[in-house]
Design a protein around this motif. Structure first.
Motif, short mmCIF file in Angstrom:
data_model
loop_
_atom_site.label_atom_id
_atom_site.label_comp_id
_atom_site.label_asym_id
_atom_site.label_seq_id
_atom_site.Cartn_x
_atom_site.Cartn_y
_atom_site.Cartn_z
N PRO A 84 0.79 -1.32 -0.19
CA PRO A 84 -0.26 0.01 0.35
C PRO A 84 0.76 0.97 0.06
N TRP A 85 -0.08 2.63 -0.29
CA TRP A 85 1.28 3.83 0.28
C TRP A 85 1.42 4.78 -0.85
N GLY A 86 1.97 3.95 -2.05
CA GLY A 86 2.73 4.62 -3.47
C GLY A 86 3.76 4.58 -2.67
N LYS A 87 4.56 5.43 -3.43
CA LYS A 87 6.45 5.46 -3.36
C LYS A 87 6.68 6.90 -2.79
N THR A 88 8.00 7.20 -2.09
CA THR A 88 8.26 8.16 -1.43
C THR A 88 8.04 9.20 -2.28
N ARG A 89 8.93 10.25 -1.34
CA ARG A 89 9.16 11.98 -2.05
C ARG A 89 10.75 10.97 -2.65
N ARG A 90 11.13 10.46 -2.39
CA ARG A 90 12.69 9.60 -3.37
C ARG A 90 12.16 8.99 -4.30
N GLY A 91 10.91 7.90 -4.43
CA GLY A 91 10.68 7.33 -5.63
C GLY A 91 10.23 8.04 -6.53
N ARG A 92 9.27 9.11 -6.44
CA ARG A 92 8.72 10.37 -7.18
C ARG A 92 9.71 10.33 -7.84
N ARG A 93 10.95 11.07 -7.29
CA ARG A 93 11.74 11.62 -8.42
C ARG A 93 12.04 10.84 -9.32
N ARG A 94 12.02 11.94 -10.94
CA ARG A 94 12.64 11.24 -11.95
C ARG A 94 13.92 11.00 -12.34
N PRO A 95 13.85 9.00 -13.10
CA PRO A 95 15.00 9.52 -12.63
C PRO A 95 16.05 10.27 -14.34
N ALA A 96 17.43 10.51 -13.75
CA ALA A 96 17.99 11.63 -14.47
C ALA A 96 18.10 11.01 -15.88
#
Length: 102
Positions: A84-96
């Motif tokens: 559950p709960w989706g991604k953290t802020r770190r996980g939502r960052r777009r890869p370079a």
């Protein structure tokens, strides 16, 4: 051992360690279980050595502690299944953006 294998799997797979809230929650649960087990077991063994037999209050503490541990393990299992709960802020960052140059 659980903490070590969890950290290795998190770092070696697509899930990563801090990209999803459910993985962070499982990490916290694992650390809580380890600390609870270590401190309670150490206290329980010390009491056993002093008294020789487990007093009723200590037996009740053991049942309560093990029940809480079981609940935490069931929660960790449910988190692994449902994610559950989706991604953290770190996980939502777009890869370079990757360069297309050779």
């Amino acid at each position: 051992m659980t903490l070590l294998t969890g950290l290795l799997l998190a770092m070696a797979t697509q899930w990563s360690l801090l990209k999803h809230y459910w993985i962070v929650a499982k990490l916290v649960i694992t650390i809580a279980l380890m600390l609870n087990g270590h401190f309670f077991l150490q206290h329980w063994l010390r009491e056993q050595a002093e008294v020789g037999t487990a007093p009723e209050s200590l037996s009740l503490q053991l049942v309560i502690t093990m029940s809480i541990s079981l609940g935490l393990l069931v929660t960790a299992t449910a988190l692994s299944i449902h994610k559950p709960w989706g991604k953290t802020r770190r996980g939502r960052r777009r890869p370079a953006a990757k360069s297309t140059r050779p």
